[in-house]
Enzyme design. Structure first.
Site, PDB file in Angstrom:
ATOM      1  N   GLU A 137     -25.512 -56.546  31.168  1.00 49.66           N
ATOM      2  CA  GLU A 137     -24.411 -56.994  30.301  1.00 49.66           C
ATOM      3  C   GLU A 137     -23.549 -55.841  29.786  1.00 49.66           C
ATOM      4  O   GLU A 137     -22.364 -56.013  29.539  1.00 49.66           O
ATOM      5  CB  GLU A 137     -24.957 -57.796  29.114  1.00 49.66           C
ATOM      6  CG  GLU A 137     -25.327 -59.231  29.454  1.00 49.66           C
ATOM      7  CD  GLU A 137     -24.169 -60.035  30.034  1.00 49.66           C
ATOM      8  OE1 GLU A 137     -23.035 -59.853  29.549  1.00 49.66           O
ATOM      9  OE2 GLU A 137     -24.381 -60.819  30.968  1.00 49.66           O
ATOM     10  N   GLY A 138     -24.158 -54.674  29.581  1.00 49.55           N
ATOM     11  CA  GLY A 138     -23.382 -53.509  29.115  1.00 49.55           C
ATOM     12  C   GLY A 138     -22.303 -53.152  30.127  1.00 49.55           C
ATOM     13  O   GLY A 138     -21.118 -53.013  29.797  1.00 49.55           O
ATOM     14  N   HIS A 139     -22.703 -53.037  31.388  1.00 48.83           N
ATOM     15  CA  HIS A 139     -21.726 -52.734  32.441  1.00 48.83           C
ATOM     16  C   HIS A 139     -20.673 -53.851  32.525  1.00 48.83           C
ATOM     17  O   HIS A 139     -19.485 -53.595  32.692  1.00 48.83           O
ATOM     18  CB  HIS A 139     -22.418 -52.622  33.801  1.00 48.83           C
ATOM     19  CG  HIS A 139     -23.466 -51.549  33.870  1.00 48.83           C
ATOM     20  ND1 HIS A 139     -24.784 -51.821  34.117  1.00 48.83           N
ATOM     21  CD2 HIS A 139     -23.383 -50.204  33.724  1.00 48.83           C
ATOM     22  CE1 HIS A 139     -25.483 -50.689  34.133  1.00 48.83           C
ATOM     23  NE2 HIS A 139     -24.647 -49.688  33.892  1.00 48.83           N
TER      24      HIS A 139
ATOM     25  N   GLN B   1     -27.432 -35.542  38.080  1.00 49.55           N
ATOM     26  CA  GLN B   1     -27.539 -35.664  36.636  1.00 49.55           C
ATOM     27  C   GLN B   1     -28.957 -35.975  36.160  1.00 49.55           C
ATOM     28  O   GLN B   1     -29.169 -36.238  34.989  1.00 49.55           O
ATOM     29  CB  GLN B   1     -26.528 -36.685  36.095  1.00 49.55           C
ATOM     30  CG  GLN B   1     -26.825 -38.128  36.400  1.00 49.55           C
ATOM     31  CD  GLN B   1     -25.688 -39.027  35.940  1.00 49.55           C
ATOM     32  OE1 GLN B   1     -24.577 -38.956  36.457  1.00 49.55           O
ATOM     33  NE2 GLN B   1     -25.948 -39.871  34.948  1.00 49.55           N
TER      34      GLN B   1
ATOM     35  N   GLN C 169     -20.003 -46.730  24.782  1.00 55.46           N
ATOM     36  CA  GLN C 169     -20.373 -45.990  23.568  1.00 55.46           C
ATOM     37  C   GLN C 169     -21.850 -45.622  23.574  1.00 55.46           C
ATOM     38  O   GLN C 169     -22.267 -44.674  22.949  1.00 55.46           O
ATOM     39  CB  GLN C 169     -20.056 -46.839  22.331  1.00 55.46           C
ATOM     40  CG  GLN C 169     -20.439 -46.144  21.017  1.00 55.46           C
ATOM     41  CD  GLN C 169     -20.524 -47.111  19.857  1.00 55.46           C
ATOM     42  OE1 GLN C 169     -19.827 -48.114  19.838  1.00 55.46           O
ATOM     43  NE2 GLN C 169     -21.364 -46.812  18.890  1.00 55.46           N
TER      44      GLN C 169
ATOM     45  N   ASP D  74     -23.571 -44.184  25.598  1.00 56.71           N
ATOM     46  CA  ASP D  74     -23.719 -42.771  25.952  1.00 56.71           C
ATOM     47  C   ASP D  74     -22.610 -41.996  25.245  1.00 56.71           C
ATOM     48  O   ASP D  74     -21.678 -41.497  25.869  1.00 56.71           O
ATOM     49  CB  ASP D  74     -23.631 -42.620  27.469  1.00 56.71           C
ATOM     50  CG  ASP D  74     -24.735 -43.401  28.152  1.00 56.71           C
ATOM     51  OD1 ASP D  74     -25.830 -42.868  28.299  1.00 56.71           O
ATOM     52  OD2 ASP D  74     -24.506 -44.582  28.508  1.00 56.71           O
TER      53      ASP D  74
ATOM     54  N   GLN E 257     -21.864 -38.485  26.296  1.00 56.25           N
ATOM     55  CA  GLN E 257     -21.239 -38.474  27.624  1.00 56.25           C
ATOM     56  C   GLN E 257     -19.739 -38.744  27.527  1.00 56.25           C
ATOM     57  O   GLN E 257     -18.931 -38.108  28.194  1.00 56.25           O
ATOM     58  CB  GLN E 257     -21.895 -39.532  28.504  1.00 56.25           C
ATOM     59  CG  GLN E 257     -21.180 -39.768  29.813  1.00 56.25           C
ATOM     60  CD  GLN E 257     -21.934 -40.735  30.699  1.00 56.25           C
ATOM     61  OE1 GLN E 257     -22.881 -40.347  31.362  1.00 56.25           O
ATOM     62  NE2 GLN E 257     -21.534 -41.989  30.698  1.00 56.25           N
TER      63      GLN E 257
ATOM     64  N   SER F  15     -30.070 -51.353  28.641  1.00 55.61           N
ATOM     65  CA  SER F  15     -30.052 -50.187  29.524  1.00 55.61           C
ATOM     66  C   SER F  15     -30.814 -50.531  30.792  1.00 55.61           C
ATOM     67  O   SER F  15     -31.768 -51.323  30.756  1.00 55.61           O
ATOM     68  CB  SER F  15     -30.732 -49.015  28.813  1.00 55.61           C
ATOM     69  OG  SER F  15     -31.146 -48.047  29.763  1.00 55.61           O
TER      70      SER F  15
HETATM   71  P1  AMP Z   1     -25.013 -46.126  33.759  1.00 54.03           P
HETATM   72  O1  AMP Z   1     -25.062 -47.057  34.905  1.00 54.03           O
HETATM   73  O2  AMP Z   1     -26.231 -46.152  32.893  1.00 54.03           O
HETATM   74  O3  AMP Z   1     -24.584 -44.732  34.135  1.00 54.03           O
HETATM   75  O4  AMP Z   1     -23.870 -46.686  32.820  1.00 54.03           O
HETATM   76  C1  AMP Z   1     -22.558 -46.857  33.305  1.00 54.03           C
HETATM   77  C2  AMP Z   1     -21.645 -47.045  32.151  1.00 54.03           C
HETATM   78  O5  AMP Z   1     -22.037 -48.176  31.405  1.00 54.03           O
HETATM   79  C3  AMP Z   1     -21.669 -45.850  31.177  1.00 54.03           C
HETATM   80  O6  AMP Z   1     -20.357 -45.564  30.762  1.00 54.03           O
HETATM   81  C4  AMP Z   1     -22.514 -46.361  30.055  1.00 54.03           C
HETATM   82  O7  AMP Z   1     -22.198 -45.755  28.818  1.00 54.03           O
HETATM   83  C5  AMP Z   1     -22.174 -47.825  30.051  1.00 54.03           C
HETATM   84  N1  AMP Z   1     -23.251 -48.591  29.419  1.00 54.03           N
HETATM   85  C6  AMP Z   1     -24.553 -48.523  29.702  1.00 54.03           C
HETATM   86  N2  AMP Z   1     -25.254 -49.343  28.886  1.00 54.03           N
HETATM   87  C7  AMP Z   1     -24.352 -49.922  28.061  1.00 54.03           C
HETATM   88  C8  AMP Z   1     -24.425 -50.860  26.996  1.00 54.03           C
HETATM   89  N3  AMP Z   1     -25.588 -51.380  26.600  1.00 54.03           N
HETATM   90  N4  AMP Z   1     -23.296 -51.210  26.381  1.00 54.03           N
HETATM   91  C9  AMP Z   1     -22.100 -50.693  26.767  1.00 54.03           C
HETATM   92  N5  AMP Z   1     -21.956 -49.824  27.759  1.00 54.03           N
HETATM   93  C10 AMP Z   1     -23.070 -49.436  28.408  1.00 54.03           C
END
Ligand code: AMP
Length: 512
Positions: free
Chosen positions: A35-37, A61, A148, A150, A153, A185
């Site tokens: 859901e974050g993505h 990374q 946010q 991260d 980042q 996450s």
């Molecule tokens: P990642 O696949 O973990 O590298 O995350 C890709 C993007 O999604 C990054 O910009 C993260 O900050 C963002 N992201 C990851 N988890 C969340 C979340 N729970 N809420 C909002 N954005 C997220």
């Protein structure tokens, strides 16, 4: 939805989108979509014409080989999740495609990458910056979306964009959480049920600190102690760091002001998790808090303590500009809209007969000649030369300087939605001056906005500015602006005095 594996193919897709004048969004991810993505992708869809999601588990990374092998990878599941979102393309390159044999360049970010994640995961941000820069160069997005969650980042990427003058705007979206508060996450899938329960300690501890801040506690050390205390009650979790930091430098702060960020990282079982909360007025929306942390330097400088600096007009402005993608850039601090300066600087709005429509010069403090009439900078000198004006007093007597854009962009390329949205303000502002006879339109963005949104001409209905201004460096026409005035207005189109390398000769004789 196209699934693209090769750099050349995604490059072509991006080039085509730009050639058709469409805005392009990139949402970089490492897959394991959740859901974050999805929230980033939805925001990108709202703001841009073409959306590309990249899926690349970037080995550079990961500081631990075990973490890299255990990172969830399931492209077909990710594609299933993406399908209903109706994005344009997924860029899922192999490691070889991104880092072919002989690849030997790394991007090493500076101070903002040193502490916290940088300290606990050596080399992590070097890997992030290298991959993000490569993705930006391959895909050439107008806007790129980060979470946010991260927070550090997003600051590292912001520095990358600012320091290397990358032509992309960043949009940072609020953290999406499960019902019990745990930040979603990809790593959460590796928690067993007990650990999953224990993992809420990150959010619980941050909330506790937030409550103390809302109750009036402004010493960061007290908030950090409170976070530690909550962790002490959770045997399955091992805190790596807890801090309350200044949002631009990530320096630990002594006094908490609106926009400061509480950061935590912890291991729950074998899984490493991070989380953060932006401290601000109670009841502020996540978007407002983000804007506070990322753009509100002047508010912090004023030393305003939590709670309550925020005005309704700030909130509305932020909301409106997020909608058009003009503000969510985190590159510049927010500035006042021109409506404020109109009433301050032009008590007699019947006097000016000529309005100069710049780009964002009046909004930039260093270019804002109304604020500092003695400082004749590059923009002011260019403007005065163009108009044949000797002093600020003379300028103010004859002209009003206004603005095509009210966003915070320094980018040479402004998203179409931004131009469209800001045209409403421009139209409203021009209406405030009932005796205008002449308009001077400076530069590409102002010209495009003026043609499309004030004169309401279709894209094919006017020439590109460069062609129009050939050969004498300026052009003139008479227009009626729909819904603004019944009278014919004279319009002069010129190059912008500071943006770009071309200059228009003085048009002073025609303005007399
Ligand atoms: P990642 O696949 O973990 O590298 O995350 C890709 C993007 O999604 C990054 O910009 C993260 O900050 C963002 N992201 C990851 N988890 C969340 C979340 N729970 N809420 C909002 N954005 C997220």
């Amino acid at each position: 939805m196209r699934v693209v594996k090769s750099i050349s193919e995604i490059h072509t897709l991006s080039r085509d989108a730009h050639a058709r004048g469409r805005s392009l969004a990139l949402v970089p991810t490492m897959g394991g979509l959740h859901e974050g993505h999805i929230s980033l992708i939805r925001q990108a869809k709202r703001q841009c014409d073409v959306v590309v999601v990249s899926i690349f588990v970037n080995p550079k990374q990961f500081d631990s080989p075990k973490d890299l092998t255990e990172y969830p990878r399931d492209l077909s599941r990710d594609l299933e999740i993406l399908e209903p979102l109706r994005i344009d393309a997924v860029f899922a390159p192999s490691e070889k495609e991104m880092y072919p044999e002989g690849f030997s360049t790394t991007v090493v970010p500076g101070d903002v990458a040193k502490q916290f994640e940088g300290e606990f995961r050596p080399g992590h941000f070097t890997g992030v910056a290298t991959a993000v820069l490569e993705l930006f160069n391959i895909i050439r997005p107008d806007l790129a979306y980060f979470g946010q969650k991260d927070f550090q980042q997003s600051l590292v990427v912001r520095r990358l964009v600012e320091d290397l003058n990358l032509d992309v705007r960043l949009v940072i979206c609020p953290t999406v959480r499960d019902k019990d508060g745990l930040a979603i996450s990809s790593r959460n899938s590796r928690l067993n049920p007990e650990e999953r329960k224990a993992a809420t300690v990150l959010h619980r501890s941050l909330r506790h600190a937030e409550q103390l801040a809302h109750g009036g506690e402004s010493l960061a050390s007290k908030l950090v102690a409170a976070i530690r205390e909550v962790f002490a009650g959770e045997p399955l979790a091992r805190l790596e760091y807890a801090a309350v930091v200044e949002p631009h430098s990530l320096e630990p702060t002594e006094r908490v002001t609106s926009g400061c960020v509480a950061l935590v990282a912890a291991r729950v079982g074998a899984v490493r998790l991070i989380d953060n909360l932006i401290l601000g007025p109670a009841g502020a929306s996540p978007e407002t808090l983000l804007q506070l942390a990322l753009t509100a330097r002047h508010i912090l400088d004023a030393g305003g303590l939590i709670p309550g600096f925020e005005t309704e007009s700030t909130r509305l402005r932020i909301a409106a500009c997020r909608e058009c993608a003009a503000i969510p850039t985190i590159l510049l601090p927010p500035r006042e809209f021109l409506s404020g300066y109109v009433t301050t600087y032009y008590p007699d709005r019947g006097a000016p007969r000529i309005a100069v429509i710049g780009r964002d010069a009046p909004l930039s403090p260093s270019n804002f000649l109304y604020n500092q009439p003695e400082s004749v900078n590059r923009f002011v000198r260019g403007l005065f030369d163009l108009l044949g004006v000797k002093s600020f007093t003379e300028f103010k007597g004859r002209f009003v300087l206004t603005d095509a854009l009210r966003c915070h962009s320094t980018s040479p390329h402004v998203a179409e939605k931004g131009l469209a949205y800001c045209s409403q303000h421009l139209r409203a502002e021009l209406k405030l001056f009932p005796n205008l006879e002449t308009l001077v339109v400076l530069g590409d963005d102002a010209y495009l906005q003026f043609q499309r949104h004030l004169l309401e001409r279709a894209s094919g209905g006017f020439k590109p500015l460069d062609d129009l201004l050939q050969p004498q460096g300026w052009a003139r026409e008479e227009v009626r602006i729909p819904t603004l005035t019944e009278r014919l207005l004279k319009v002069f189109y010129c190059y912008h005095p500071t943006l770009g390398y071309k200059r228009s000769p003085s048009i002073a004789p025609f303005l007399a």
